[in-house]
Scaffold this active site. Structure first.
Site, PDB file in Angstrom:
ATOM      1  N   TYR A 143       1.830   0.653  -7.960  1.00  0.00           N
ATOM      2  CA  TYR A 143       0.562   0.500  -7.245  1.00  0.00           C
ATOM      3  C   TYR A 143      -0.623   0.436  -8.214  1.00  0.00           C
ATOM      4  CZ  TYR A 143       2.056   1.257  -2.375  1.00  0.00           C
ATOM      5  OH  TYR A 143       2.596   1.133  -1.123  1.00  0.00           O
ATOM      6  N   LYS A 194      15.764   3.490  -8.946  1.00  0.00           N
ATOM      7  CA  LYS A 194      16.707   2.410  -9.240  1.00  0.00           C
ATOM      8  C   LYS A 194      16.989   2.446 -10.739  1.00  0.00           C
ATOM      9  CE  LYS A 194      17.936  -0.927  -7.208  1.00  0.00           C
ATOM     10  NZ  LYS A 194      19.315  -1.218  -6.728  1.00  0.00           N
ATOM     11  N   ASP A 227      18.082   2.041  -2.764  1.00  0.00           N
ATOM     12  CA  ASP A 227      18.669   1.178  -1.723  1.00  0.00           C
ATOM     13  C   ASP A 227      19.750   1.930  -0.953  1.00  0.00           C
ATOM     14  OD1 ASP A 227      20.233   1.176  -4.040  1.00  0.00           O
ATOM     15  OD2 ASP A 227      20.884  -0.907  -3.830  1.00  0.00           O
ATOM     16  N   ASP A 251       6.806   4.582  -0.067  1.00  0.00           N
ATOM     17  CA  ASP A 251       6.110   3.824   0.979  1.00  0.00           C
ATOM     18  C   ASP A 251       7.139   3.257   1.949  1.00  0.00           C
ATOM     19  OD1 ASP A 251       3.921   2.504   2.240  1.00  0.00           O
ATOM     20  OD2 ASP A 251       4.512   0.653   1.230  1.00  0.00           O
ATOM     21  N   ASP A 255       8.359   4.736   5.990  1.00  0.00           N
ATOM     22  CA  ASP A 255       8.282   3.945   7.225  1.00  0.00           C
ATOM     23  C   ASP A 255       9.635   3.980   7.930  1.00  0.00           C
ATOM     24  OD1 ASP A 255       5.647   3.149   6.793  1.00  0.00           O
ATOM     25  OD2 ASP A 255       6.045   1.060   7.294  1.00  0.00           O
TER      26      ASP A 255
HETATM   27  C1  IPM Z   1       0.767   3.961   3.387  1.00  0.00           C
HETATM   28  C2  IPM Z   1       0.183   2.585   3.530  1.00  0.00           C
HETATM   29  C3  IPM Z   1      -0.642   2.258   2.278  1.00  0.00           C
HETATM   30  C4  IPM Z   1       0.308   2.239   1.089  1.00  0.00           C
HETATM   31  C5  IPM Z   1      -1.494   0.969   2.365  1.00  0.00           C
HETATM   32  C6  IPM Z   1      -2.375   0.933   3.568  1.00  0.00           C
HETATM   33  C7  IPM Z   1      -2.293   0.765   1.108  1.00  0.00           C
HETATM   34  O1  IPM Z   1       1.185   1.663   3.767  1.00  0.00           O
HETATM   35  O2  IPM Z   1      -0.009   4.917   3.204  1.00  0.00           O
HETATM   36  O3  IPM Z   1       1.983   4.100   3.475  1.00  0.00           O
HETATM   37  O4  IPM Z   1       0.936   1.204   0.800  1.00  0.00           O
HETATM   38  O5  IPM Z   1       0.429   3.274   0.428  1.00  0.00           O
HETATM   39 MG    MG Z   2       3.099   2.514   4.059  1.00  0.00          MG
END
Ligand code: IPM
Ligand code: MG
Length: 372
Positions: A143, A194, A227, A251, A255
């Site tokens: 990032y 990885k 993975d 990240d 999710d």
């Molecule tokens: C998160 C989001 C952020 C990230 C974005 C909005 C920059 O997806 O906090 O998970 O990628 O970290």
């Molecule tokens: Mg995210």
């Protein structure tokens, strides 16, 4: 004298303001119920800040964040700003906040509440009782790594570059966070990278192992390729206690873990900088989900991840795990009564608006027995 805490509210874009309004109701309820003062101030971040101030995070708001005890953030981003130059995009404001406050540790708990067991796309048997904590490194890795950019080549090709890099210290400090948390939970850390293809991943594995030998008392450590972790999260998610991973894998995996619980709308998060006397000097609490511009302003958004993020603030910044428990208890009660926003709807439940959900949580909170 009641304690007073300074809380900065950063609603941001899309559904951010709507869900923030519900979290504020909960904050006020905690204040009047339990005799703690929260002094709130509001600031701009993301697209709305770009529109008004020409930058996704002004230095003024950054200073406010530095000077507050904790910040609560809604969400940033939306298609409106997709043509804005990279450094001024809404997401850049969030990344600047994380970097400038050195918020290196991001905690993302994925917890399956029994009332929501049918909202998950996975079978109830696989996810019942799930309680995972993802510890995501938040201020380093790809990032932020240099060099980065999009370059024109003499042959007319264009090249996009990002750099993944981690140093020993960056790895040790996030590993320590994972070990500390595991000691308070079930004592297991799974570190994901990885290392089979990336040097930064190999260093990650070696340094986590070294740090574990120095500071991993009482904690068992396993390593897993990221993975494989994604696959194992679907196959048998309850094998995990604490998952320790880098910024990008964290990240993605968070999710995925969120959806195990039924909806992205349920997952809160906490981001910390260094701690002083056991409390983070700087901290930002935000839902894991994004700004959901497609449903913004329609009263459809699920405010629970935002409300649970407020609960995490009570726990970690103000050392009130009892408040956090009251907030999640109230959320669970409302869900058990069958109230649902559209994202977590299931047969026989009542669909409510964002505000109705917030009101129901406040109501449940107020009716709880007061602490003695
Ligand atoms: C998160 C989001 C952020 C990230 C974005 C909005 C920059 O997806 O906090 O998970 O990628 O970290
Ligand atoms: Mg995210």
């Amino acid at each position: 004298m009641p304690e007073t805490y300074k809380v900065l509210l950063l609603p941001g874009d899309g559904i951010g303001p709507e869900i923030m309004a519900e979290a504020e109701k909960v904050l006020h309820a905690l204040q009047s119920q339990y005799g703690v003062n929260f002094e709130t101030e509001t600031g701009l971040i993301g697209g709305i800040s770009y529109d008004q101030d020409g930058t996704p995070l002004s230095n003024n708001v950054l200073d406010k964040a530095r000077n507050s005890d904790a910040a609560l953030l809604g969400a940033v981003g939306g298609p409106k700003w997709s043509d804005v130059e990279y450094a001024k995009r809404p997401e850049a404001g969030l990344l600047k906040l994380r970097k400038e406050l050195d918020l290196f540790a991001n905690l993302r708990p994925a917890l399956v509440m029994e009332a929501l067991i049918d909202a998950s796309t996975l079978k109830a048997d696989v996810i019942r009782g799930l309680d995972i904590m993802i510890v995501r490194e938040l201020s380093g890795g790809v990032y932020f790594g240099e060099p980065r950019g999009i370059h024109d080549q003499p042959d007319g090709q264009r090249v996009g570059i990002n750099t993944q890099s981690y140093s020993t210290n960056e790895i040790h400090r996030i590993a320590d966070v994972a070990f500390d948390l595991a000691r308070k939970r079930n004592g297991r850390v799974t570190s994901c990278e990885k290392s089979n293809v990336m040097e930064s991943g190999l260093l990650w594995r070696e340094e986590v192992t070294k740090r574990h030998a120095e500071n991993g008392n009482g904690v068992s450590l396993d390593h897993m390729y990221a993975d494989n972790c994604a696959m194992q999260l679907l196959k048998n998610p309850r094998q995990f206690d604490v998952i320790l991973t880098d910024n990008l894998f964290g990240d993605i995996l968070s999710d995925q873990a969120a959806m195990l619980t039924g909806s992205l709308g349920m997952l809160p998060s906490a981001s910390f900088g260094k701690s002083i006397e056991g409390r983070p000097e700087n901290a930002v609490y935000e839902p894991v989900h994004g700004s959901a511009p497609d449903i913004a302003g329609q009263g459809k958004a699920n405010p629970l991840a935002m409300i649970l993020s407020l609960g995490m603030m009570m726990h970690y910044s103000f050392n009130r795990p009892d408040f956090a428990q009251r907030v999640s208890g109230a959320v669970e009660q409302v869900l058990t009564r069958g109230l649902r926003t559209a994202d977590i709807a299931s047969d026989g439940c009542r669909i409510v608006t964002t505000a109705e959900m917030g009101d129901a949580v406040v109501d449940a909170l107020v009716k709880q027995e007061k602490p003695s």
